[in-house]
Each structure stands twice: as structure tokens, then as C-alpha cells.
Design a protein around this motif. Sequence first.
Motif, short mmCIF file in Angstrom:
data_model
loop_
_atom_site.label_atom_id
_atom_site.label_comp_id
_atom_site.label_asym_id
_atom_site.label_seq_id
_atom_site.Cartn_x
_atom_site.Cartn_y
_atom_site.Cartn_z
N LYS A 85 -2.48 6.47 2.93
CA LYS A 85 -3.18 6.75 4.11
C LYS A 85 -2.33 8.07 5.39
N GLN A 112 0.93 -1.15 -0.33
CA GLN A 112 0.39 0.15 -0.04
C GLN A 112 0.49 1.16 0.05
N ASN A 113 0.40 1.99 -1.00
CA ASN A 113 1.22 3.71 -0.65
C ASN A 113 0.69 4.26 0.37
N LYS A 114 2.03 4.30 1.10
CA LYS A 114 1.74 4.81 2.87
C LYS A 114 1.16 6.01 2.71
#
Length: 99
Positions: A9, A4-6
Amino acid sequence: MVAQNKLLKVPPYPVEEALKGLGENLRTARVRRRITIADAAKRIGTGPRAVMAAEKGKGSTGIVVFAALLWLYDLLRPFEELADPAKDREGLSLELTKT
């Protein structure tokens, strides 16, 4: 498993705030024009959830949704001028100091 692309988030705070502000502005523009979420979505070729996500300033919303909503509300001109190299004072200054 896909990583996941931090950034999606937890974006930098100024980025998060800018997106929230943009979303609020898009909602105001839509409401002033008396356009429903469903109608805005239909007119730009997406679903209502994408419009709602943009209006909430969600970072995971595709930039094309933000740009299409700006276009729909006839507010795209300033977007077209973002990151204009001719207005990038710092970049121009650094370019001049290259050896």
C-alpha cells in the motif's frame, strides 16, 4: 481475515519512484518495439492487466511480470546483475571486519 502487506500500500518513497521509473521504461521499450499490451501479455503468458500494472509501476505486480517484460524486450541482463555480492562494497567491507 487475511492481513494486508502494508509495503504494497505504502512502499518507501525511493522504492515507489524506482518502480514508477521502471514501469515508464518498460512502456517506452514496448512502444518502441511496436508491441501492443495484448501482444506483450500473450508473449509472456499473462493478461493485459498485469502488463498495464507493471507499466504503471504498481508494487503489487509480481516481480516475475517485470522480469518477463525485461526478457521480452531483451533488457534482462542488467536485472541479472542486481544485488551481485561481488559488487556489494558495504557488505564486503562489513564481511572483512567480522571477528
